[in-house]
Design an enzyme around this catalytic site. Sequence first.
Site, short mmCIF file in Angstrom:
data_model
loop_
_atom_site.label_atom_id
_atom_site.label_comp_id
_atom_site.label_asym_id
_atom_site.label_seq_id
_atom_site.Cartn_x
_atom_site.Cartn_y
_atom_site.Cartn_z
N ASP A 43 0.86 -1.19 0.00
CA ASP A 43 0.00 0.00 0.00
C ASP A 43 0.89 1.22 0.00
O ASP A 43 2.13 1.10 -0.04
CB ASP A 43 -0.95 0.00 1.22
CG ASP A 43 -2.30 0.65 0.89
OD1 ASP A 43 -2.32 1.88 0.66
OD2 ASP A 43 -3.31 -0.04 0.84
N ASN A 98 -6.11 -6.40 -5.18
CA ASN A 98 -7.26 -5.72 -4.59
C ASN A 98 -7.24 -4.20 -4.77
O ASN A 98 -8.29 -3.58 -4.86
CB ASN A 98 -7.29 -6.07 -3.08
CG ASN A 98 -8.19 -5.15 -2.29
OD1 ASN A 98 -9.41 -5.26 -2.34
ND2 ASN A 98 -7.59 -4.20 -1.56
N TYR A 163 -12.52 3.63 -14.50
CA TYR A 163 -12.65 2.56 -13.50
C TYR A 163 -13.49 1.41 -14.05
O TYR A 163 -13.08 0.25 -13.99
CB TYR A 163 -13.29 3.15 -12.24
CG TYR A 163 -13.59 2.15 -11.13
CD1 TYR A 163 -12.61 1.80 -10.20
CD2 TYR A 163 -14.87 1.61 -10.98
CE1 TYR A 163 -12.90 0.90 -9.17
CE2 TYR A 163 -15.16 0.73 -9.96
CZ TYR A 163 -14.17 0.37 -9.05
OH TYR A 163 -14.47 -0.51 -8.03
N LYS A 167 -12.39 -2.46 -14.69
CA LYS A 167 -13.01 -3.58 -13.96
C LYS A 167 -13.60 -4.61 -14.91
O LYS A 167 -13.58 -5.82 -14.63
CB LYS A 167 -14.08 -3.04 -12.99
CG LYS A 167 -13.48 -2.28 -11.81
CD LYS A 167 -12.65 -3.21 -10.95
CE LYS A 167 -11.95 -2.52 -9.81
NZ LYS A 167 -11.16 -3.44 -8.99
N VAL A 196 -19.99 -2.29 -1.12
CA VAL A 196 -19.51 -2.77 0.18
C VAL A 196 -19.32 -1.58 1.12
O VAL A 196 -18.70 -0.58 0.75
CB VAL A 196 -18.17 -3.52 0.02
CG1 VAL A 196 -17.74 -4.11 1.35
CG2 VAL A 196 -18.30 -4.61 -1.04
N THR A 198 -17.48 0.01 3.20
CA THR A 198 -16.21 0.45 3.79
C THR A 198 -16.41 1.89 4.28
O THR A 198 -17.37 2.56 3.89
CB THR A 198 -15.10 0.44 2.73
OG1 THR A 198 -15.51 1.32 1.68
CG2 THR A 198 -14.88 -0.94 2.14
N1 LIG Z 1 -16.16 -0.93 -1.65
C1 LIG Z 1 -16.96 -1.24 -2.65
O1 LIG Z 1 -18.16 -0.96 -2.58
C2 LIG Z 1 -16.46 -1.96 -3.87
C3 LIG Z 1 -17.39 -2.29 -4.86
C4 LIG Z 1 -16.96 -2.97 -6.00
C5 LIG Z 1 -15.63 -3.31 -6.13
N2 LIG Z 1 -14.74 -2.97 -5.15
C6 LIG Z 1 -13.35 -3.35 -5.35
O2 LIG Z 1 -12.80 -3.93 -4.19
C7 LIG Z 1 -11.44 -3.55 -4.04
C8 LIG Z 1 -11.23 -2.84 -2.71
O3 LIG Z 1 -12.12 -1.76 -2.66
P1 LIG Z 1 -12.15 -0.73 -1.44
O4 LIG Z 1 -13.50 -0.14 -1.45
O5 LIG Z 1 -11.62 -1.35 -0.23
O6 LIG Z 1 -11.10 0.39 -1.98
P2 LIG Z 1 -10.41 1.58 -1.16
O7 LIG Z 1 -10.27 2.71 -2.11
O8 LIG Z 1 -11.16 1.83 0.10
O9 LIG Z 1 -8.98 0.97 -0.79
C9 LIG Z 1 -8.05 0.70 -1.78
C10 LIG Z 1 -6.68 0.50 -1.16
O10 LIG Z 1 -5.74 0.44 -2.24
C11 LIG Z 1 -4.67 1.33 -1.96
N3 LIG Z 1 -4.12 1.87 -3.19
C12 LIG Z 1 -4.77 2.63 -4.11
N4 LIG Z 1 -3.93 3.05 -5.06
C13 LIG Z 1 -2.72 2.52 -4.74
C14 LIG Z 1 -1.43 2.61 -5.36
N5 LIG Z 1 -1.21 3.34 -6.46
N6 LIG Z 1 -0.41 1.94 -4.78
C15 LIG Z 1 -0.60 1.22 -3.64
N7 LIG Z 1 -1.80 1.13 -3.02
C16 LIG Z 1 -2.84 1.77 -3.57
C17 LIG Z 1 -5.30 2.44 -1.13
O11 LIG Z 1 -4.33 3.18 -0.39
C18 LIG Z 1 -6.26 1.68 -0.25
O12 LIG Z 1 -5.66 1.21 0.92
C19 LIG Z 1 -11.13 -2.64 -5.24
O13 LIG Z 1 -10.57 -3.40 -6.27
C20 LIG Z 1 -12.49 -2.13 -5.65
O14 LIG Z 1 -12.55 -1.75 -6.98
C21 LIG Z 1 -15.13 -2.29 -4.03
#
Ligand SMILES: NC(=O)c1ccc[n+]([C@@H]2O[C@H](COP(=O)([O-])OP(=O)(O)OC[C@H]3O[C@@H](n4cnc5c(N)ncnc54)[C@H](O)[C@@H]3O)[C@@H](O)[C@H]2O)c1
Length: 256
Positions: A43, A98, A163, A167, A196, A198
């Site tokens: 991260d 992720n 995005y 995806k 989700v 978060t």
């Molecule tokens: N939360 C949702 O509702 C949801 C829905 C559909 C898909 N997703 C997918 O699930 C996964 C996790 O989602 P989330 O909501 O926890 O995302 P988030 O944005 O809350 O967290 C993403 C994490 O990735 C890290 N990150 C981002 N860019 C980075 C980089 N350049 N280098 C290193 N680290 C980096 C961030 O610092 C963070 O800790 C993602 O692939 C997202 O697309 C999430």
Amino acid sequence: MTITNQYPSLKYKVVLITGGASGIGANLVEAFCQQGAQVCFIDIRDDDAHKLVEQLSHSTSNTPPRYYRCNLLNIPKLQATIKQIYSDVGAINVLINNAANDTRHDFRNVTVDYWNERLAVNLRHHFFAAQAVYPQMLELGGGSIINLGSMSWYATQGGMPGYTSSKAAIEGLTRGLARDMGGDNIRVNTLVPGWVMTDRQVAMLTQEKTARNILENQCLKKSVMPEDISAMALFLASDDSRMCTAQHFIVDGGWI
Ligand SMILES: NC(=O)c1ccc[n+]([C@@H]2O[C@H](COP(=O)([O-])OP(=O)(O)OC[C@H]3O[C@@H](n4cnc5c(N)ncnc54)[C@H](O)[C@@H]3O)[C@@H](O)[C@H]2O)c1
């Protein structure tokens, strides 16, 4: 929700999770630690990452996770980090791609540079991480790669074409690599989350005037939580899913 299942096949496995410092990634880190795996996560959010390591060092009797700072936009650094993990803890059995960034953007204003950056943060590192772990999984005689997709493009969600395109492409990447790596007993699947809850998503929901009524869209009238995503990830990483590959697994409460 607490995950109660234990997967003996995950004990002592080396699991690499990208974007593990916050959101779903942080829950994945915790869930795999609770299985007795050696978790390494990448991260750039140092404060969150150190807090998570600290918290899990106290709360789990298993091996605490290891944090590796790496900006996933920097592919040579990602490749070096994956080699570093090998020399620190051994070959990687499970890769969870992720990390992503769903910052909203109006298609009218997207420049070539911004488009490339959206694909770099949401798609490109998935491929290069998979390529870099391949020799390690080969050495182990197999492995599991889990790519995080999204239901957003299935649901024709607008406002972030860089995005949603990434995806959608991840599912093609999954199926192509599953064919390329299947002969080496390496499985590749997409885990498709719904909306989700978060901390980041909850904050965005209260900001976005256009936020849909999530519970109206889902068949199940409960929020999808990070633990629901981790529960599927554990299964896909474990030997219990040994004949699952090239597929996508949706955890969205019955939305799409
Ligand atoms: N939360 C949702 O509702 C949801 C829905 C559909 C898909 N997703 C997918 O699930 C996964 C996790 O989602 P989330 O909501 O926890 O995302 P988030 O944005 O809350 O967290 C993403 C994490 O990735 C890290 N990150 C981002 N860019 C980075 C980089 N350049 N280098 C290193 N680290 C980096 C961030 O610092 C963070 O800790 C993602 O692939 C997202 O697309 C999430």
